[in-house]
Design a protein around this motif. Sequence first.
Motif, PDB file in Angstrom:
ATOM      1  N   LEU A  11      31.301  56.835  25.167  1.00 13.23           N
ATOM      2  CA  LEU A  11      32.750  56.655  25.705  1.00 13.23           C
ATOM      3  C   LEU A  11      32.842  56.062  27.071  1.00 13.23           C
ATOM      4  N   LEU A  12      32.128  56.637  27.990  1.00 10.77           N
ATOM      5  CA  LEU A  12      32.193  56.069  29.323  1.00 10.77           C
ATOM      6  C   LEU A  12      31.638  54.559  29.413  1.00 10.77           C
ATOM      7  N   ALA A  13      30.687  54.409  28.424  1.00  7.39           N
ATOM      8  CA  ALA A  13      29.920  53.073  28.430  1.00  7.39           C
ATOM      9  C   ALA A  13      30.855  52.114  28.012  1.00  7.39           C
ATOM     10  N   ALA A  14      31.815  52.782  26.926  1.00  7.01           N
ATOM     11  CA  ALA A  14      32.694  51.647  26.165  1.00  7.01           C
ATOM     12  C   ALA A  14      33.858  51.149  27.246  1.00  7.01           C
ATOM     13  N   TRP A  15      34.192  52.323  28.019  1.00 10.27           N
ATOM     14  CA  TRP A  15      35.358  52.009  29.082  1.00 10.27           C
ATOM     15  C   TRP A  15      35.101  51.104  30.096  1.00 10.27           C
ATOM     16  N   THR A  16      33.646  51.100  30.310  1.00 15.89           N
ATOM     17  CA  THR A  16      33.280  50.344  31.583  1.00 15.89           C
ATOM     18  C   THR A  16      32.546  49.110  31.273  1.00 15.89           C
ATOM     19  N   SER A  17      32.457  48.700  30.029  1.00 16.69           N
ATOM     20  CA  SER A  17      31.816  47.284  29.553  1.00 16.69           C
ATOM     21  C   SER A  17      32.786  46.558  29.962  1.00 16.69           C
ATOM     22  N   PRO A  18      32.134  45.252  29.921  1.00  7.54           N
ATOM     23  CA  PRO A  18      32.934  43.996  30.527  1.00  7.54           C
ATOM     24  C   PRO A  18      34.097  43.845  29.246  1.00  7.54           C
ATOM     25  N   THR A  19      35.271  43.166  29.826  1.00  5.92           N
ATOM     26  CA  THR A  19      36.160  42.959  28.649  1.00  5.92           C
ATOM     27  C   THR A  19      35.843  41.844  27.752  1.00  5.92           C
ATOM     28  N   GLU A  20      36.374  41.778  26.567  1.00  4.35           N
ATOM     29  CA  GLU A  20      36.221  40.507  25.628  1.00  4.35           C
ATOM     30  C   GLU A  20      36.471  39.289  26.085  1.00  4.35           C
ATOM     31  N   ALA A  21      35.758  38.395  25.893  1.00  2.00           N
ATOM     32  CA  ALA A  21      36.335  36.895  26.173  1.00  2.00           C
ATOM     33  C   ALA A  21      37.655  36.589  25.887  1.00  2.00           C
ATOM     34  N   ASP A  22      38.501  35.836  26.569  1.00  2.00           N
ATOM     35  CA  ASP A  22      39.578  35.300  26.342  1.00  2.00           C
ATOM     36  C   ASP A  22      39.543  34.115  26.386  1.00  2.00           C
ATOM     37  N   PRO A  23      39.648  33.219  25.551  1.00  2.00           N
ATOM     38  CA  PRO A  23      39.468  31.567  25.557  1.00  2.00           C
ATOM     39  C   PRO A  23      40.625  31.038  26.262  1.00  2.00           C
ATOM     40  N   LEU A  24      41.960  31.652  25.995  1.00  2.00           N
ATOM     41  CA  LEU A  24      43.092  31.043  26.489  1.00  2.00           C
ATOM     42  C   LEU A  24      43.426  31.309  27.942  1.00  2.00           C
ATOM     43  N   GLN A  25      42.799  32.430  28.474  1.00  2.00           N
ATOM     44  CA  GLN A  25      42.734  33.020  29.839  1.00  2.00           C
ATOM     45  C   GLN A  25      41.839  31.899  30.543  1.00  2.00           C
ATOM     46  N   ASP A  26      40.833  31.846  29.816  1.00  2.00           N
ATOM     47  CA  ASP A  26      39.674  30.787  30.318  1.00  2.00           C
ATOM     48  C   ASP A  26      40.021  29.504  30.622  1.00  2.00           C
ATOM     49  N   ALA A  27      40.874  28.841  29.500  1.00  2.00           N
ATOM     50  CA  ALA A  27      41.218  27.515  29.454  1.00  2.00           C
ATOM     51  C   ALA A  27      42.187  27.481  30.766  1.00  2.00           C
ATOM     52  N   VAL A  28      43.210  28.276  30.744  1.00  2.00           N
ATOM     53  CA  VAL A  28      44.313  28.202  32.088  1.00  2.00           C
ATOM     54  C   VAL A  28      43.485  28.241  33.438  1.00  2.00           C
ATOM     55  N   ASP A  73      45.462  19.652  29.229  1.00  2.00           N
ATOM     56  CA  ASP A  73      44.103  20.328  30.075  1.00  2.00           C
ATOM     57  C   ASP A  73      43.867  21.539  29.705  1.00  2.00           C
ATOM     58  N   ILE A  74      44.802  22.312  28.969  1.00  3.06           N
ATOM     59  CA  ILE A  74      44.554  23.738  28.896  1.00  3.06           C
ATOM     60  C   ILE A  74      44.318  23.782  27.055  1.00  3.06           C
ATOM     61  N   LEU A  75      44.979  23.018  26.526  1.00  3.11           N
ATOM     62  CA  LEU A  75      44.714  22.834  24.963  1.00  3.11           C
ATOM     63  C   LEU A  75      43.452  22.263  24.620  1.00  3.11           C
ATOM     64  N   ALA A  76      42.901  21.395  25.368  1.00  3.00           N
ATOM     65  CA  ALA A  76      41.527  20.626  24.821  1.00  3.00           C
ATOM     66  C   ALA A  76      40.537  21.401  25.114  1.00  3.00           C
ATOM     67  N   PRO A  77      40.174  22.342  26.101  1.00  2.00           N
ATOM     68  CA  PRO A  77      39.185  23.155  26.281  1.00  2.00           C
ATOM     69  C   PRO A  77      39.232  24.212  25.273  1.00  2.00           C
ATOM     70  N   LEU A  78      40.456  24.680  25.020  1.00  2.00           N
ATOM     71  CA  LEU A  78      40.676  25.841  24.068  1.00  2.00           C
ATOM     72  C   LEU A  78      40.277  25.518  22.623  1.00  2.00           C
ATOM     73  N   LEU A  79      40.404  24.264  22.157  1.00  3.03           N
ATOM     74  CA  LEU A  79      40.252  23.943  20.717  1.00  3.03           C
ATOM     75  C   LEU A  79      39.196  23.047  20.602  1.00  3.03           C
ATOM     76  N   LYS A  80      38.268  22.694  21.626  1.00  2.88           N
ATOM     77  CA  LYS A  80      37.229  21.867  21.470  1.00  2.88           C
ATOM     78  C   LYS A  80      36.132  22.194  20.595  1.00  2.88           C
ATOM     79  N   ASP A  81      35.650  23.502  20.633  1.00  2.59           N
ATOM     80  CA  ASP A  81      34.621  24.002  19.631  1.00  2.59           C
ATOM     81  C   ASP A  81      34.924  24.197  18.361  1.00  2.59           C
ATOM     82  N   GLU A  82      36.119  25.144  18.077  1.00  2.00           N
ATOM     83  CA  GLU A  82      36.258  25.546  16.869  1.00  2.00           C
ATOM     84  C   GLU A  82      37.694  24.806  16.142  1.00  2.00           C
TER      85      GLU A  82
END
Length: 268
Positions: A11-28, A73-82
Motif C-alpha cells: 500500500l505504501l508503494a502504491a501511495w508513493t508511486s509516480p502519478t499516471e501520465a496526464d496527456p492534457l496537462q502535459d500539452a498545456v 498549440d494544445i490540441l496538436a500535441p495532445l492528438l498527434k499520436d493516437e
Amino acid sequence: MIRITATAMLLLAAWTSPTEADPLQDAVAGEHRSSEARLRDEYRHPQQTLRFFDIQPNMTVVEISPGGGWYTDILAPLLKDEGALYAAHFHVDENSSDYFRQSRERFAQRIETDPVYQAVKLTSFDPAHALDFAPAGTVDRVLTFRNVHNWYMRHGDEGIERVFAAFFKALKPGGILGVVEHRLAEDQPDEWQQRSGYMKTSYVVKMAQQAGFEILASSEVNANPLDQHNHPKGVWTLPPRLMLEDTDRDKYLAIGESDRMTLKFVKP
C-alpha cells in the motif's frame, strides 16, 4: 518497535508511486507554448475547458477558425499520436481580405515547419463558402472558441443556421460540440449582438437546438463577473485588444478578458 506487514508495504508503494501520465496537462505545460500564450491561461482556462468537453488523445477533433493557433498549440500535441486534428481555417479565394489570407498562410507555414503541428490537417471553413471541413459523420468533437459573434455580425441568422448544420453533419452520433463565446447578459438588448462581440446564451442554445443538437451541460469555468458587457468598443475594449488604448486602461485591465459562456452539445 513498529512492524510493517507485506500488505502495508504494498500500500505504501502504491501511495508513493509516480502519478499516471496526464496527456492534457502535459500539452498545456508543453515548452513549445510561448510565455505570451501562457499568460492568457488565466482567462481561457484551457485545461479545465478541454476536460469539460471531454477531449481524449484518441479522438478525431475539429477546431473551427483556429486563428493564430492558441488552442491548436494544445490540441496538436495532445492528438498527434493516437487521434486526429482538423484545423478548419479561413476559406481563401480571390475576394478574401488580406487579414484572412495572411492568417491562413502563417498557420500553413507552421504546419510545414513546426514538429508539433506536423499531423494537423488543414481544411477550410466559411459560413457562406466552405462548410465541408471534415468527412461527414466521422468527428468526435467540434470545438469553436469565441467565433460565433463573427459569423453573426457578417452573416446574421442564416449564417449561424448554416454553421450549426455543418457542425451537426460532421459529427458522429454521440459526438460533442463545444462552444466558448463572449456572453451578453440576457436582460441586455438583443441588438447589441450585432456590434458588441457578445452573444446571448439563449440565442446560441436556440440555434444549436434548431440544427438538431441537444444541450448536455454548461460551465462557468470561463465566466468573469467583473465584465458588465457594456463597453464603448464592445468586447474589444477589454484585453487583450484594448481598443481605447490608454483611455481607462487600468480600469479595463482590472476587469480582464471577457465574460464567456461555455456550452456542451451532443448530436443524438
